[in-house]
Design an enzyme around this catalytic site. Structure first.
Site, mmCIF file in Angstrom:
data_model
loop_
_atom_site.group_PDB
_atom_site.id
_atom_site.type_symbol
_atom_site.label_atom_id
_atom_site.label_comp_id
_atom_site.label_asym_id
_atom_site.label_seq_id
_atom_site.Cartn_x
_atom_site.Cartn_y
_atom_site.Cartn_z
ATOM 1 N N GLN A 150 -8.198 -13.697 4.856
ATOM 2 C CA GLN A 150 -8.716 -12.406 4.392
ATOM 3 C C GLN A 150 -9.118 -12.529 2.932
ATOM 4 O O GLN A 150 -8.315 -12.931 2.091
ATOM 5 C CB GLN A 150 -7.645 -11.303 4.557
ATOM 6 C CG GLN A 150 -8.177 -9.971 4.086
ATOM 7 C CD GLN A 150 -7.307 -8.757 4.346
ATOM 8 O OE1 GLN A 150 -7.360 -7.804 3.570
ATOM 9 N NE2 GLN A 150 -6.553 -8.742 5.430
ATOM 10 N N TYR B 299 0.849 -1.200 0.000
ATOM 11 C CA TYR B 299 0.000 0.000 0.000
ATOM 12 C C TYR B 299 0.889 1.256 0.000
ATOM 13 O O TYR B 299 1.522 1.590 1.002
ATOM 14 C CB TYR B 299 -0.961 0.025 1.199
ATOM 15 C CG TYR B 299 -1.968 -1.125 1.208
ATOM 16 C CD1 TYR B 299 -2.196 -1.900 0.073
ATOM 17 C CD2 TYR B 299 -2.694 -1.427 2.352
ATOM 18 C CE1 TYR B 299 -3.110 -2.951 0.082
ATOM 19 C CE2 TYR B 299 -3.620 -2.472 2.370
ATOM 20 C CZ TYR B 299 -3.814 -3.230 1.223
ATOM 21 O OH TYR B 299 -4.714 -4.270 1.237
ATOM 22 N N GLY C 208 -12.253 0.673 4.285
ATOM 23 C CA GLY C 208 -11.296 1.773 4.165
ATOM 24 C C GLY C 208 -12.046 3.074 4.342
ATOM 25 O O GLY C 208 -13.241 3.160 4.027
#
Ligand SMILES: NC(=O)c1ccc[n+]([C@@H]2O[C@H](COP(=O)([O-])OP(=O)(O)OC[C@H]3O[C@@H](n4cnc5c(N)ncnc54)[C@H](OP(=O)(O)O)[C@@H]3O)[C@@H](O)[C@H]2O)c1
Length: 319
Positions: free
Chosen positions: A175, A59, A279
């Protein structure tokens, strides 16, 4: 003030909020590239009691982890007040690279341990044996550099093989993408996670905003971020998703909640093992998402959303 719910991460004894915070937003892909803004988002989450933050090495190529480390120091957050989950990409999974990548993450995060280390995706192009990276992760666990192991975007066959490589440890977290219009994980992965007392961290729980009905067909053509190439924002798919988001908006109005709160509540109702990690690009969105806890939709309204979602067909063949 929202009532924050908590649960346990797998069988680790690690206590996490029922809804976490995704930190992919702290990157060029989503646009939160200014440190102060990222810090304020994180500060709001912690202030409200959201203690699980999901980041990854990729990220912003380290920027997300760096922002988190800096913010935790600056905000004076005690290490046990936050649960940090990060991920090693499929490219960095040779035995030595797992150690090197973890060392760099620890430096960027300014911490001596990572609560949950996940394999971001399998090493598809790099021919690294599954047991090579799983044994490296178990060694990190034994050294106290990480507290739990997770696998992201792995099919159940591979999760099984990966678990068989571990001597004493186990995979505690899986995940995957999971939201009302992208439900593929309900076929195999979710039942597997439930049977094995793991936690399912649901990524893109808001379908990147697609199920919230906040964008018109004209708006989606103008999206400049990571969403511009995502098939769910292709008009053929988005038109169908709008049928679901219309119902979500109607139900939100009935409960005096927001569409995001309805979607996240719907997900935590789906199964006790599901922990969404939305997010957020502003502190206000964090606050809104926190308001998805502490109440429940009626079973009837939950089913209305499920039936609407099941009636549409998203296709990835968009060209
Ligand atoms: N393991 C993996 O492979 C993987 C892949 C993807 C994501 N993830 C993780 O999952 C996290 C979440 O997924 P995601 O970022 O893809 O998508 P998401 O959480 O479904 O959507 C996030 C976007 O929705 C909008 N939003 C958020 N809260 C809102 C609210 N209350 N009201 C209105 N709009 C709101 C914001 O964008 P706008 O305001 O611009 O609309 C935000 O950037 C990531 O941060 C990352 O940690 C993991």
């Amino acid at each position: 003030m929202s009532k924050i719910e908590y649960t346990e991460l797998g069988s680790t004894g690690i206590r996490v909020s029922r809804i976490g915070l995704g930190a992919w937003q702290f990157s060029q892909s989503w646009g939160v590239t200014e440190y102060e803004r990222a810090r304020d988002i994180l500060a709001k989450a912690l202030e409200l009691g959201i203690n699980l933050i999901d980041t990854a090495i990729v990220y912003g190529r380290g920027m997300s982890e760096q922002f988190i480390g800096r913010a935790l120091k600056e905000l004076g957050v005690k290490r046990d007040e936050i649960v940090i989950a990060t991920k090693i990409p499929g490219e960095m999974l040779s035995y030595d690279d797992v150690f090197k990548a973890t060392k760099r993450s620890l430096e960027r995060l300014q911490t001596s341990y990572i609560d949950l280390m996940q394999v971001h995706w399998p090493p598809c192009w790099h021919n690294i044996p599954t047991c090579e990276y799983m044994r490296a992760l178990e060694r990190l666990l034994n050294l106290g550099l990480i507290n739990a192991i997770g696998l992201s975007d792995h099919p159940v066959e591979l999760i099984d093989s990966a678990r068989a490589c571990l001597a004493r440890a186990d995979v505690e977290v899986v995940q995957v993408r999971f939201n009302p219009v992208e439900l593929e994980a309900e076929k195999e992965i979710l039942p597997y996670v439930e049977e094995n007392d793991m936690t399912l961290l649901a990524w893109s729980p808001l379908a990147k905003g697609a199920v919230l009905g906040k964008y018109t067909l004209e708006d989606i053509e103008k999206l400049q971020d990571v969403r511009s190439g995502d098939p769910i924002f292709h008009p053929d798919n988005y038109k169908q998703i709008m049928k679901v988001s219309d119902i979500i908006k109607e139900i939100a109005a009935k409960y005096e909640k927001t569409p995001a709160q309805v979607v996240l509540n719907w997900l935590i109702m789906y199964s006790d093992v599901v922990v969404p990690i939305p997010g957020a690009k502003t502190p206000k969105q964090v606050e809104d998402n926190a308001g998805a806890m502490g109440w429940r939709l009626s079973r009837e309204d939950w089913t209305r959303i499920y039936e609407a979602a099941r009636s549409i067909k998203i296709s990835r063949v968009v060209y």
